[in-house]
Design a protein around this motif. Structure first.
Motif, PDB file in Angstrom:
ATOM      1  N   VAL A 131       0.790  -1.134   0.034  1.00  0.00           N
ATOM      2  CA  VAL A 131       0.006  -0.017   0.139  1.00  0.00           C
ATOM      3  C   VAL A 131       1.036   1.325   0.047  1.00  0.00           C
ATOM      4  CG1 VAL A 131      -1.712   1.286   0.989  1.00  0.00           C
ATOM      5  CG2 VAL A 131      -2.021  -1.119   1.090  1.00  0.00           C
ATOM      6  N   SER A 132       1.890   1.252   0.876  1.00  0.00           N
ATOM      7  CA  SER A 132       2.891   2.633   0.736  1.00  0.00           C
ATOM      8  C   SER A 132       3.580   2.892  -0.550  1.00  0.00           C
ATOM      9  CB  SER A 132       3.991   2.078   1.685  1.00  0.00           C
ATOM     10  OG  SER A 132       4.618   0.964   1.324  1.00  0.00           O
ATOM     11  N   ARG A 133       3.629   1.968  -1.242  1.00  0.00           N
ATOM     12  CA  ARG A 133       4.160   1.909  -2.837  1.00  0.00           C
ATOM     13  C   ARG A 133       3.081   2.454  -3.791  1.00  0.00           C
ATOM     14  NH1 ARG A 133       6.509  -1.808  -7.654  1.00  0.00           N
ATOM     15  NH2 ARG A 133       6.745  -0.012  -8.995  1.00  0.00           N
ATOM     16  N   PRO A 158      -8.229  15.119 -13.475  1.00  0.00           N
ATOM     17  CA  PRO A 158      -7.684  14.231 -14.478  1.00  0.00           C
ATOM     18  C   PRO A 158      -8.185  12.786 -14.038  1.00  0.00           C
ATOM     19  CG  PRO A 158      -5.918  15.588 -13.517  1.00  0.00           C
ATOM     20  CD  PRO A 158      -7.011  15.757 -12.587  1.00  0.00           C
ATOM     21  N   LEU A 159      -8.513  12.039 -15.082  1.00  0.00           N
ATOM     22  CA  LEU A 159      -9.016  10.646 -14.827  1.00  0.00           C
ATOM     23  C   LEU A 159      -7.954   9.734 -14.408  1.00  0.00           C
ATOM     24  CD1 LEU A 159     -11.477   8.552 -14.941  1.00  0.00           C
ATOM     25  CD2 LEU A 159     -11.118   8.571 -17.328  1.00  0.00           C
ATOM     26  N   THR A 160      -7.958   8.922 -13.291  1.00  0.00           N
ATOM     27  CA  THR A 160      -7.125   7.653 -13.129  1.00  0.00           C
ATOM     28  C   THR A 160      -8.171   6.633 -12.731  1.00  0.00           C
ATOM     29  OG1 THR A 160      -6.785   8.146 -10.891  1.00  0.00           O
ATOM     30  CG2 THR A 160      -5.352   9.211 -12.249  1.00  0.00           C
ATOM     31  N   VAL A 161      -7.471   5.402 -12.888  1.00  0.00           N
ATOM     32  CA  VAL A 161      -8.178   4.180 -12.376  1.00  0.00           C
ATOM     33  C   VAL A 161      -7.126   3.242 -11.616  1.00  0.00           C
ATOM     34  CG1 VAL A 161      -9.296   2.014 -13.358  1.00  0.00           C
ATOM     35  CG2 VAL A 161      -9.733   4.081 -14.681  1.00  0.00           C
ATOM     36  N   PHE A 162      -7.820   2.772 -10.401  1.00  0.00           N
ATOM     37  CA  PHE A 162      -7.013   2.001  -9.471  1.00  0.00           C
ATOM     38  C   PHE A 162      -7.280   0.624  -9.772  1.00  0.00           C
ATOM     39  CE2 PHE A 162      -6.182   1.473  -4.480  1.00  0.00           C
ATOM     40  CZ  PHE A 162      -5.209   0.528  -4.993  1.00  0.00           C
ATOM     41  N   SER A 163      -6.407  -0.071 -10.552  1.00  0.00           N
ATOM     42  CA  SER A 163      -6.764  -1.435 -10.890  1.00  0.00           C
ATOM     43  C   SER A 163      -6.387  -2.457  -9.729  1.00  0.00           C
ATOM     44  CB  SER A 163      -5.940  -2.017 -12.281  1.00  0.00           C
ATOM     45  OG  SER A 163      -6.052  -3.271 -12.605  1.00  0.00           O
ATOM     46  N   GLY A 164      -7.409  -3.416  -9.482  1.00  0.00           N
ATOM     47  CA  GLY A 164      -6.906  -4.585  -8.367  1.00  0.00           C
ATOM     48  C   GLY A 164      -7.810  -4.151  -7.070  1.00  0.00           C
ATOM     49  N   THR A 165      -8.840  -3.238  -7.122  1.00  0.00           N
ATOM     50  CA  THR A 165      -9.149  -2.698  -5.614  1.00  0.00           C
ATOM     51  C   THR A 165      -9.828  -3.824  -5.000  1.00  0.00           C
ATOM     52  OG1 THR A 165     -11.094  -1.952  -6.755  1.00  0.00           O
ATOM     53  CG2 THR A 165      -9.325  -0.252  -6.350  1.00  0.00           C
ATOM     54  N   GLN A 171      -9.718   0.204   4.075  1.00  0.00           N
ATOM     55  CA  GLN A 171      -8.792   1.239   4.807  1.00  0.00           C
ATOM     56  C   GLN A 171      -7.479   1.555   3.847  1.00  0.00           C
ATOM     57  OE1 GLN A 171      -7.323  -0.436   8.416  1.00  0.00           O
ATOM     58  NE2 GLN A 171      -5.937   1.201   8.881  1.00  0.00           N
ATOM     59  N   ASP A 172      -7.021   0.541   3.104  1.00  0.00           N
ATOM     60  CA  ASP A 172      -5.898   0.375   2.116  1.00  0.00           C
ATOM     61  C   ASP A 172      -6.163   1.545   1.126  1.00  0.00           C
ATOM     62  OD1 ASP A 172      -4.317  -1.039   3.768  1.00  0.00           O
ATOM     63  OD2 ASP A 172      -4.801  -2.925   2.847  1.00  0.00           O
ATOM     64  N   VAL A 173      -7.477   1.262   0.357  1.00  0.00           N
ATOM     65  CA  VAL A 173      -7.672   2.220  -0.515  1.00  0.00           C
ATOM     66  C   VAL A 173      -7.878   3.718  -0.183  1.00  0.00           C
ATOM     67  CG1 VAL A 173      -9.756   2.701  -2.221  1.00  0.00           C
ATOM     68  CG2 VAL A 173      -9.074   0.367  -1.829  1.00  0.00           C
ATOM     69  N   ALA A 174      -8.501   3.835   1.134  1.00  0.00           N
ATOM     70  CA  ALA A 174      -8.463   5.283   1.638  1.00  0.00           C
ATOM     71  C   ALA A 174      -7.162   5.709   1.818  1.00  0.00           C
ATOM     72  CB  ALA A 174      -9.239   5.093   2.972  1.00  0.00           C
ATOM     73  N   ARG A 175      -6.277   5.009   2.159  1.00  0.00           N
ATOM     74  CA  ARG A 175      -4.922   5.220   2.472  1.00  0.00           C
ATOM     75  C   ARG A 175      -4.240   5.887   1.203  1.00  0.00           C
ATOM     76  NH1 ARG A 175      -0.104   1.518   4.716  1.00  0.00           N
ATOM     77  NH2 ARG A 175       1.712   3.130   4.440  1.00  0.00           N
ATOM     78  N   VAL A 176      -4.663   5.153   0.018  1.00  0.00           N
ATOM     79  CA  VAL A 176      -4.048   5.637  -1.306  1.00  0.00           C
ATOM     80  C   VAL A 176      -4.692   6.764  -1.736  1.00  0.00           C
ATOM     81  CG1 VAL A 176      -3.740   4.815  -3.582  1.00  0.00           C
ATOM     82  CG2 VAL A 176      -3.272   3.174  -1.797  1.00  0.00           C
ATOM     83  N   THR A 177      -5.976   6.971  -1.621  1.00  0.00           N
ATOM     84  CA  THR A 177      -6.602   7.933  -2.477  1.00  0.00           C
ATOM     85  C   THR A 177      -6.872   9.407  -1.365  1.00  0.00           C
ATOM     86  OG1 THR A 177      -8.699   7.282  -1.434  1.00  0.00           O
ATOM     87  CG2 THR A 177      -8.067   6.091  -3.688  1.00  0.00           C
ATOM     88  N   ALA A 194     -22.225  -4.088  -5.096  1.00  0.00           N
ATOM     89  CA  ALA A 194     -21.976  -4.143  -3.764  1.00  0.00           C
ATOM     90  C   ALA A 194     -20.316  -3.862  -3.530  1.00  0.00           C
ATOM     91  CB  ALA A 194     -22.319  -5.652  -3.540  1.00  0.00           C
ATOM     92  N   GLY A 195     -19.430  -4.359  -4.615  1.00  0.00           N
ATOM     93  CA  GLY A 195     -18.224  -4.189  -4.503  1.00  0.00           C
ATOM     94  C   GLY A 195     -17.816  -2.459  -4.736  1.00  0.00           C
ATOM     95  N   TYR A 196     -18.668  -1.822  -5.525  1.00  0.00           N
ATOM     96  CA  TYR A 196     -18.423  -0.463  -5.766  1.00  0.00           C
ATOM     97  C   TYR A 196     -18.958   0.381  -4.521  1.00  0.00           C
ATOM     98  CZ  TYR A 196     -20.032   4.228  -6.300  1.00  0.00           C
ATOM     99  OH  TYR A 196     -20.213   5.625  -6.076  1.00  0.00           O
ATOM    100  N   ARG A 197     -20.023  -0.023  -3.975  1.00  0.00           N
ATOM    101  CA  ARG A 197     -20.422   0.588  -2.686  1.00  0.00           C
ATOM    102  C   ARG A 197     -19.443   0.569  -1.568  1.00  0.00           C
ATOM    103  NH1 ARG A 197     -25.456  -1.871  -4.156  1.00  0.00           N
ATOM    104  NH2 ARG A 197     -26.942  -0.608  -5.280  1.00  0.00           N
ATOM    105  N   ARG A 198     -18.714  -0.593  -1.567  1.00  0.00           N
ATOM    106  CA  ARG A 198     -17.910  -0.734  -0.246  1.00  0.00           C
ATOM    107  C   ARG A 198     -16.753   0.381  -0.496  1.00  0.00           C
ATOM    108  NH1 ARG A 198     -12.637  -3.554   0.121  1.00  0.00           N
ATOM    109  NH2 ARG A 198     -12.485  -3.539  -2.278  1.00  0.00           N
ATOM    110  N   LEU A 199     -16.350   0.924  -1.547  1.00  0.00           N
ATOM    111  CA  LEU A 199     -15.445   1.767  -1.590  1.00  0.00           C
ATOM    112  C   LEU A 199     -16.117   3.294  -2.122  1.00  0.00           C
ATOM    113  CD1 LEU A 199     -12.807  -0.532  -3.407  1.00  0.00           C
ATOM    114  CD2 LEU A 199     -12.873   0.220  -1.001  1.00  0.00           C
ATOM    115  N   ALA A 200     -17.239   3.400  -2.183  1.00  0.00           N
ATOM    116  CA  ALA A 200     -17.846   4.645  -2.738  1.00  0.00           C
ATOM    117  C   ALA A 200     -17.310   5.716  -2.071  1.00  0.00           C
ATOM    118  CB  ALA A 200     -19.424   4.448  -2.482  1.00  0.00           C
TER     119      ALA A 200
END
Length: 369
Positions: A131-133, A158-165, A171-177, A194-200
């Protein structure tokens, strides 16, 4: 006198019948260009040796390196010819991929082509990176590249996509974004609503990378895409709807394949994606030759899938061969065009002179009588 001008017009139309239809038969209209941006997933990991591993097809441009500027420019011009507005290019912060991204940016900028960034969150073994990387790489992209106008902006970012979320915790996605979302859009790549809502609450939408669906055997695909779109749009976020021309990853350890059906799969998946109210259409892919989802001109398929995409999405021109010259045609075509112009310039005046001569003789005889 009026009678002879009518005769002149008739003679001209006999020589050039197409002129008689110019006013009442408009030229066929080109297909209307869709207002929804179309981006194709694009991979820059190829070296000359890459084509010797797990490939059933190879590019028409040969065993290229992703460092080759001529290849990149030809790819962009082909893509534009089929209505593609930009590439979603894979990246993470390495010397090789930085160099290739910078080259792609420069060429895309000169061709008025757009880019978005796909961050490769998983390693070659499909394991999540540290996650740190990931967080550090997103900050690097923001600071080093994202200001460039070559990157497509939605809502000003600018548009970016985080592959493999799906392999990362909330918590890890929040740390990145958390540190970059004021400046970047970061979309997840979740596989259902449901997966989208987990990280919405820690992302800005979803870009579902669904390349392996078979529209002939998965009748619920349109409903699934619409459900995901509704969930994303309910939060005011962005939805990238996926579609692909086919799929076969058996050479790289997969078990599934989806036949192309000579463009039938591409047509069906495009229709499903377009009906899900997308903010962006995501074509999978431009050049993912290992999973056989590519539409880049190739030895096996030629330009077939660019041709189909052009019909579906509305584009302006046919793709050129990498060895083609001026798009206006070769010397033989120009010579033929010149001959037509010369013939036009000779015949019309000759017909006019003949008609005027006849009219003068008739008028002279009438006066003498």
């Amino acid at each position: 006198m009026k009678r002879w001008f009518v005769l002149l017009a008739a003679l001209v139309l006999c020589c050039f019948p197409s002129l008689g239809h110019a006013a009442d038969e408009p030229a066929p209209a080109a297909p209307a260009k869709s207002a929804v941006p179309l981006l194709a997933y694009y991979y820059q990991w190829f070296d000359a040796g890459s084509w010797r591993r797990a490939k059933t097809d190879v590019p028409a441009l040969g065993a290229y390196s992703s460092d080759d500027a001529k290849v990149i420019r030809q790819q962009i011009r082909w893509a534009e010819s089929a209505g593609i507005d930009g590439f979603i290019t894979s990246w993470k912060d390495t010397p090789k991929l930085d160099r290739r991204l910078e080259k792609l940016m420069a060429i895309a900028r000169s061709e008025h082509f757009r880019l978005a960034m796909l961050y490769e969150g998983l390693d070659f073994g499909r394991r999540p990176q540290a996650v740190s990387r990931v967080a550090a790489d997103f900050r690097t992209f923001r600071d080093r590249y994202a200001h460039d106008p070559v990157f497509l902006r939605l809502g000003g970012r600018p548009l970016t996509v985080f592959s493999g979320t799906c392999k990362f915790s909330h918590q890890d996605v929040a740390r990145v974004t958390s540190g970059v979302r004021p400046d970047l859009l970061v979309l997840s790549t979740e596989k259902n609503a449901a997966g989208y809502r987990r990280l919405a609450d820690v992302t800005d939408g979803d870009a579902y990378y669904w390349s392996s669906v078979n529209p002939d055997t998965y009748p619920d695909a349109p409903a699934k895409l619409r459900a995901m779109a509704r969930a994303v749009h309910a939060d005011g976020h962005y939805w990238i709807a996926p579609f692909a021309p086919g799929f076969d990853a058996r050479r790289v350890g997969g078990t599934r394949s989806v036949p192309r059906r000579d463009g039938g799969t591409l047509r069906a998946e495009y229709a499903n994606a377009a009906r899900s109210s997308p903010d962006v259409l995501g074509l999978i892919s431009w050049n993912e030759f290992s999973e056989n989802s590519q539409i880049e001109p190739s030895k096996a398929y030629g330009t077939r899938y660019l041709d189909v995409l052009r019909e579906l999405h509305g584009a302006v021109q046919a793709p050129q061969s990498p060895v083609a010259g001026d798009s206006g045609g070769g010397p033989a075509q120009h010579k033929a065009q010149r001959l037509v112009l010369v013939a036009t310039g000779m015949v019309v005046p000759a017909v006019a002179v003949a008609c005027v001569a006849v009219w003068r003789r008739r008028r002279s005889g009438s006066v003498s009588r």
